[in-house]
Design an enzyme around this catalytic site. Structure first.
Site, PDB file in Angstrom:
ATOM      1  N   ASP A 145       2.372 160.947 120.128  1.00  0.00           N
ATOM      2  CA  ASP A 145       1.302 159.840 120.715  1.00  0.00           C
ATOM      3  C   ASP A 145       2.402 159.364 121.636  1.00  0.00           C
ATOM      4  O   ASP A 145       2.866 158.247 121.555  1.00  0.00           O
ATOM      5  CB  ASP A 145       1.184 158.869 119.453  1.00  0.00           C
ATOM      6  N   HIS A 224      -2.912 152.696 113.350  1.00  0.00           N
ATOM      7  CA  HIS A 224      -3.394 152.436 114.538  1.00  0.00           C
ATOM      8  C   HIS A 224      -4.321 151.202 114.221  1.00  0.00           C
ATOM      9  O   HIS A 224      -5.040 151.275 113.123  1.00  0.00           O
ATOM     10  CB  HIS A 224      -4.090 153.132 115.493  1.00  0.00           C
ATOM     11  N   PHE A 225      -4.315 149.948 114.801  1.00  0.00           N
ATOM     12  CA  PHE A 225      -5.227 148.935 114.558  1.00  0.00           C
ATOM     13  C   PHE A 225      -5.485 147.973 115.738  1.00  0.00           C
ATOM     14  O   PHE A 225      -4.855 148.115 116.536  1.00  0.00           O
ATOM     15  CB  PHE A 225      -4.653 148.020 113.296  1.00  0.00           C
ATOM     16  N   GLU A 227      -6.764 143.896 115.691  1.00  0.00           N
ATOM     17  CA  GLU A 227      -6.880 142.733 114.912  1.00  0.00           C
ATOM     18  C   GLU A 227      -6.782 141.349 115.269  1.00  0.00           C
ATOM     19  O   GLU A 227      -5.869 141.050 116.249  1.00  0.00           O
ATOM     20  CB  GLU A 227      -5.703 142.701 113.676  1.00  0.00           C
ATOM     21  N   ASN A 333       6.840 154.878 121.962  1.00  0.00           N
ATOM     22  CA  ASN A 333       7.299 156.337 121.989  1.00  0.00           C
ATOM     23  C   ASN A 333       7.238 156.679 123.300  1.00  0.00           C
ATOM     24  O   ASN A 333       6.332 156.994 123.911  1.00  0.00           O
ATOM     25  CB  ASN A 333       5.915 156.769 121.397  1.00  0.00           C
ATOM     26  N   HIS A 388      10.390 149.629 115.625  1.00  0.00           N
ATOM     27  CA  HIS A 388       8.789 149.585 116.341  1.00  0.00           C
ATOM     28  C   HIS A 388       8.105 148.673 115.128  1.00  0.00           C
ATOM     29  O   HIS A 388       6.919 148.883 115.363  1.00  0.00           O
ATOM     30  CB  HIS A 388       8.514 150.849 116.584  1.00  0.00           C
ATOM     31  N   GLY A 391       8.408 150.115 109.261  1.00  0.00           N
ATOM     32  CA  GLY A 391       8.803 151.498 108.684  1.00  0.00           C
ATOM     33  C   GLY A 391       8.231 151.857 107.396  1.00  0.00           C
ATOM     34  O   GLY A 391       8.360 151.158 106.321  1.00  0.00           O
TER      35      GLY A 391
END
Length: 467
Positions: A145, A224-225, A227, A333, A388, A391
């Site tokens: 990604d 993935h989100f 919010e 990434n 990031h 985890g």
């Protein structure tokens, strides 16, 4: 007369192998033999396939032929032992991630590396791995990604409005987002990233343009989100300390990035013959045509991921009648050209946040744990990097077996969080303690704010991801 249009399916039908040669062949034929009929073009391609050496001197067709002539290459030897690298939070990093990083530190192109406290085993380079190499780029060191990133918008709407008008914010969040593999937005959007010349200059990208158009402003699956939440700011330029309403999103470059990653990883493996244990770490020389192509495509995917976030935020902020006060965002990434110890290196951060001196970023927790707005401290040992996220400490399958829907609902209720979509594989207990992770990297970043999720939107039936 209609211009020639070929498909990969047609080439595979006449015997062309899966891989880069298909894209090259289509590009050459459509650009230089565009007035041929489909039958004549396929006949010519069949002749090249049967005897590629006979076309090695042709100005255009040699580009196809050279992809069909497979050179005999010797396996590249690894260094006898891994180079030293810093590990942060080693007490809660699994052995598999350490082993993967050890292998990465034995590549002959490796210059330096580090492992972040949220690290866990992935493919090739562990997620949470930072790897600096000389003169090369590793597609799988960036990840599938490409450009997966965080984007936090801080709004001028009073924070109390989120609870008072929760139904409105929930409705707009549902109406203004699309999640899942293959998901496309309802109408075609305009964005300058879609006009990038790389879409016409690189054959693979030309055939991915329509997908990029359809998926612009959508989000993936897995973790993935998008919010709504509350933001506590303590030290952020241009924003007075206090509590604000915020919008936070996490996703990447969608099908565009996945196709780029798959194509160039396969190409790198064809060019760079490595032992089986490190085949996913095959690299492309940045001085080569293939390396430059990937670099261009990777940067385009990163720009596309950024555009997706900005389109989502623009739409949702407008829907709730807010204005933007500040924005903090970052890739996690990606690969960057950076100077370390006086030398230009290609720094791959696969699930790691850039944390150079003064650089702002966002490190999320989970759907019930806070995320952190951070300012990098520029720590050389981490190659200017930080984690990031929290985890994973549990695989998706194990999480699904370990948690129950009722248990998740109770936990969400206790934290006053509304969840739309999602699944047990994303239950907060599947992740490490974000506070422990942050404590393990207090030498890498300073915390300048926190984000508390309140209305969370994820894909239904979350699927596996690597980010």
């Amino acid at each position: 007369m209609a211009k020639l249009k070929l498909t990969g399916k047609e080439l595979r039908k006449i015997g062309y192998p899966e891989g880069p040669v298909i894209s090259v062949a289509i590009t050459v034929m459509e650009q230089h033999y565009k007035h041929h009929s489909s039958a004549d073009a396929l006949a010519l391609l069949s002749n090249i396939l049967q005897d590629p050496a006979a076309f090695s001197s042709d100005e255009q067709l040699s580009k196809i032929a050279e992809k069909l002539i497979v050179p005999v290459s010797e396996e590249i030897a690894l260094l006898p032992a891994p180079m030293h690298y810093a590990v942060y939070g080693s007490e809660f990093i699994e052995d598999g991630a350490i082993r993967q990083m050890d292998y990465a530190m034995r590549l002959p192109v490796t210059a330096a590396g580090a492992l972040m406290p949220d690290a866990h085993q992935g493919y090739g380079l562990p997620i949470g791995g930072v790897l600096a190499v000389r003169g090369a780029v590793i597609p799988y060191g960036v990840g599938v990604d490409i450009g997966c990133r965080m984007c936090l918008s801080i709004l001028d709407i009073p924070s109390a409005e989120l609870e008072k008008k929760a139904a409105v914010f929930k409705r707009e969040l549902i109406d203004g987002t699309v999640f899942g593999a293959g998901g496309a937005w309802k109408t075609m959007l305009e964005d300058e990233v879609l006009e990038d010349p790389a879409f016409s200059e690189i054959g693979l990208l030309r055939h991915l343009h329509a997908k990029a158009v359809a998926q612009l402003s959508t989000s993936g699956s897995g973790n993935h989100f998008v919010e709504w939440g509350l933001v506590d700011v303590t030290d952020l330029p241009g924003v007075s300390p206090g509590r604000y309403l915020g919008l936070l999103s996490h996703s990447g470059s969608r099908g565009l990035g996945a196709q780029i990653a798959g194509y160039y990883t396969k190409l790198a493996q064809e060019i760079c013959s490595l032992p089986r244990e490190v085949q996913h770490l095959a690299w492309l020389d940045l001085s080569s045509e293939e390396g430059q192509e990937y670099w261009t495509a990777m940067n385009l995917a990163g720009d596309y991921a950024s555009a997706c976030h900005h389109q989502i935020h623009k739409r949702l902020i407008k829907a709730v009648g807010g204005s933007l006060l500040a924005r903090v965002e970052n890739h996690h990434n990606f690969a960057w050209k950076e100077i370390h110890n006086g030398e230009e290196l290609i720094v791959h951060r696969k699930g790691a946040t850039p944390a150079g001196s003064g650089v702002l970023g966002v490190i999320p927790g989970s759907m019930t744990a806070p995320g952190f707005i951070v300012r990098g401290r520029g720590e050389p040992g981490s190659l200017d990097s930080a984690s990031h996220g929290a985890g994973r400490q549990m695989s998706r399958s194990k999480a699904t077996q370990s948690f129950t829907a009722s248990g998740l609902a109770k936990l969400l209720s206790e934290h006053k969080v509304k969840l739309i979509g999602g699944g047990l594989d994303e239950a907060p207990g599947a992740y490490k303690d974000i506070n422990a992770v942050m404590n393990a990297q207090d030498s890498l970043v300073d915390v300048v704010g926190k984000f508390y999720p309140k209305i969370v939107r994820m894909a239904d039936g979350s699927g596996p991801r690597e980010d």
